[in-house]
Write a protein that holds these residues in place. Sequence first.
Motif, short mmCIF file in Angstrom:
data_model
loop_
_atom_site.label_atom_id
_atom_site.label_comp_id
_atom_site.label_asym_id
_atom_site.label_seq_id
_atom_site.Cartn_x
_atom_site.Cartn_y
_atom_site.Cartn_z
N ASP A 47 0.82 -1.21 0.00
CA ASP A 47 0.00 0.00 0.00
C ASP A 47 0.85 1.26 0.00
N ALA A 48 2.14 1.15 -0.38
CA ALA A 48 3.02 2.32 -0.36
C ALA A 48 2.57 3.34 -1.39
N GLN A 49 2.64 4.61 -1.00
CA GLN A 49 2.27 5.70 -1.89
C GLN A 49 3.45 6.64 -2.04
N ARG A 50 3.84 6.89 -3.29
CA ARG A 50 4.98 7.76 -3.53
C ARG A 50 4.69 9.20 -3.12
N GLY A 51 3.51 9.69 -3.44
CA GLY A 51 3.14 11.07 -3.13
C GLY A 51 1.98 11.12 -2.17
N SER A 52 1.80 12.29 -1.56
CA SER A 52 0.70 12.48 -0.62
C SER A 52 0.04 13.82 -0.86
N SER A 53 -1.24 13.88 -0.51
CA SER A 53 -2.00 15.13 -0.59
C SER A 53 -2.84 15.22 0.68
N PHE A 54 -3.76 16.16 0.71
CA PHE A 54 -4.53 16.34 1.95
C PHE A 54 -5.97 16.74 1.67
N GLY A 55 -6.57 16.06 0.72
CA GLY A 55 -7.98 16.30 0.44
C GLY A 55 -8.26 17.74 0.02
N PRO A 56 -9.46 18.24 0.31
CA PRO A 56 -9.83 19.59 -0.14
C PRO A 56 -9.31 20.71 0.76
N MET A 57 -8.63 20.36 1.85
CA MET A 57 -8.28 21.38 2.82
C MET A 57 -7.18 22.32 2.33
N LEU A 58 -6.20 21.81 1.58
CA LEU A 58 -5.11 22.66 1.11
C LEU A 58 -5.63 23.79 0.25
N ALA A 59 -6.48 23.47 -0.73
CA ALA A 59 -7.04 24.51 -1.59
C ALA A 59 -7.88 25.49 -0.79
N ASN A 60 -8.55 25.00 0.23
CA ASN A 60 -9.37 25.89 1.06
C ASN A 60 -8.51 26.89 1.82
N TRP A 61 -7.26 26.52 2.12
CA TRP A 61 -6.35 27.44 2.82
C TRP A 61 -5.60 28.34 1.85
N GLY A 62 -5.76 28.11 0.55
CA GLY A 62 -5.03 28.91 -0.44
C GLY A 62 -3.71 28.30 -0.85
N VAL A 63 -3.45 27.04 -0.49
CA VAL A 63 -2.19 26.38 -0.83
C VAL A 63 -2.36 25.59 -2.12
N ASN A 64 -1.53 25.89 -3.09
CA ASN A 64 -1.53 25.14 -4.35
C ASN A 64 -0.46 24.06 -4.26
N TRP A 65 -0.89 22.82 -4.23
CA TRP A 65 0.01 21.70 -4.02
C TRP A 65 -0.10 20.73 -5.18
N ASP A 66 1.03 20.41 -5.79
CA ASP A 66 1.07 19.46 -6.90
C ASP A 66 2.01 18.33 -6.50
N GLU A 67 1.44 17.15 -6.27
CA GLU A 67 2.26 16.02 -5.83
C GLU A 67 3.01 15.36 -6.98
N ASN A 68 2.91 15.93 -8.18
CA ASN A 68 3.63 15.40 -9.32
C ASN A 68 4.85 16.25 -9.69
N VAL A 69 5.22 17.18 -8.81
CA VAL A 69 6.34 18.08 -9.07
C VAL A 69 7.24 18.10 -7.84
N VAL A 70 8.55 18.05 -8.06
CA VAL A 70 9.52 18.14 -6.97
C VAL A 70 10.39 19.38 -7.19
N ALA A 71 11.03 19.82 -6.12
CA ALA A 71 11.93 20.97 -6.16
C ALA A 71 13.38 20.50 -6.10
N MET A 72 14.27 21.28 -6.71
CA MET A 72 15.71 21.01 -6.65
C MET A 72 16.44 22.34 -6.61
N ASP A 73 17.73 22.27 -6.29
CA ASP A 73 18.52 23.50 -6.16
C ASP A 73 19.97 23.17 -6.50
N ARG A 74 20.46 23.67 -7.64
CA ARG A 74 21.82 23.36 -8.07
C ARG A 74 22.87 24.10 -7.26
N ALA A 75 22.48 25.19 -6.60
CA ALA A 75 23.45 25.96 -5.82
C ALA A 75 23.68 25.35 -4.44
#
Length: 613
Positions: free
Chosen positions: A270-298
């Motif tokens: 039952d392992a899940q690579r990504g996670s979300s939090f139902g409708p609550m994030l959008a209700n708080w104004g948070v735009n969350w995309d579990e299909n995108v990661v961040a990186m930093d070359r510096a």
Amino acid sequence: MKRALYLPLMLVSIIVLFLAGNHLTAQLFAGARLDLTQNGLYRLSPGSEEILDRLNEPVEWRFYYSRALAADYPAIRSYATRVREFLRGYEKRSGGRLLLIEIDPEPFSENEDTALATGLTPIPTDTGETIFFGLVARNSIDQEAVIALFDPEMEARLEYDLTRTIADIERTRTPRLAILTSLPISPDDGAPNRFVRELAGAYELDWIERDFDTLPEADVLLALHPGELSAAQAYLIDQFLVRGGRLILFLDPMAHMALRPGPDGLPPLDAQRGSSFGPMLANWGVNWDENVVAMDRALGLEVQIVEADGRPRMRTYPLWFALPAAQLNREDRATSALDLGVNFGSPGALFFTPGTGVELVPLLSTSPEGALLDADIAAGSPSPDQLLRDYERAPEPLVLGGRLQGRFTTAFPDGPPADGGFFNPADHRDTAERDGEVVLIADADWLDDTFYVRADPVGGELIVADNLNLAMNLIDAAFGDEALVRLRSRTPSDRPMLRVESLRAEAEDRYFETQQRLEVQIADAEAELERLQGTGGTSALFGGDATVRNEALALRAQISDARRQLRDVERDFREDIDALDASLQFWTIGVPPALVIFGALLGSLVRRRRRGA
């Protein structure tokens, strides 16, 4: 008096005065300390002083230390002196509300039995005897808090652990923390990491089952890479927050801990690579995309990469990076004084849309070189060259964690969901009665031991980043104990050699472009040579078609020349680093003694000239 007695009497007088002065100083200034370090690392922090001032009844500290047995172990003996000085500093600052008693639990004594009964950890010795080196705090109603062992490797936490014993027995009850997670880190899974063990020592933990239909009566809810929530489960959490509960949320688009193989060598079903939090994030104004990661070359962490020629080399990896103090919110109570940095691995990014009644206060951000990457590409473990080849930095630094503050409203304006639970519509609340707070971090792997603990064959396990400190700061702040937050943030730490790291980074950047160009040139030439070999070019090298043979020979010469240039680049890089090391040794090891010798010779010369005059 005879002149012959002057010198012996003078020497005896100096020795007597020295001993008397030393004894007098020890009596008058036993608790006095002068701390000249940059951040005041060795004096009691304001958090410790505040907790001491809150004491309304005496507390007894029983310091168990096997002085005679530890005398043969210099590391323990030296650290015991450090601990004893700190304990006496607390006692003096408390104004009599803290009583320090030192006990030497000799073998087969009643004190040794008491030390074992209170839970102190004995240290075995080569002779078969055991050393005790711990502390038991007790108040007037016999509430106890125990430090089982003062570990020299954890000296950075010394003040926090001592102050925590006072705070713990001062509380009327142990705070309760509810934990909702899909990661295999609970005691039932048999794999609690350092973070979980730290939580268990500080709070009463309630582990929530994944198919929960109620929430425990906890003070704070920690949702750590939660699984997919049903409408009823999301509603329960929504109402918990609207009713004034505190929520700490750690999401992740690429949770390596969730995919870690189990005893059978396979990830959990039952392992899940990504996670979300139902409708609550959008209700708080948070735009969350579990299909995108961040990186930093510096800010990339160094990892060992096997190059095309089979040779390993340390390279910075943009998907795994360390946020230095400059990328942390220096005004927030949880991050204001962390100085080791925080390590992340393929985190997500938070984007915020205002107008929801709450605001996002960023706590953690990438450098201006932060960029976004598709999570499917990140899942394929791309090489540093692949990541840098198509690197497009974001228009502004990416927010990796923040604090949502304000008057929260429900994400279920129509009331409880129609199915999946038994809710009384009369209990529904649309808006919180007062301002609330949610802490949101776009990563879960940062709490894995591998991201902030380094195994050292000599020193044992070393804490190399502030991951654990930050996590506990956030939870302590959610429970409302500001004093402990300020205290943990002042944890002593190793001072990095920033100048050396900067020069090393400059040297690597200077040679990286040339190295990358040569590697691409070699790869293209080898591909063309392989094409020729596929058309019979191999035999042409030894007497085939002259045109094909000449082209193949030219490609081989080109590859050989490019590899020679690449070796020259790597040699020049190593020579630059060696020159840097030699320069540092000259200025830090050679110059100071030379200056002392020069000063002594100059002083001697001046004295001789004065005598001659």
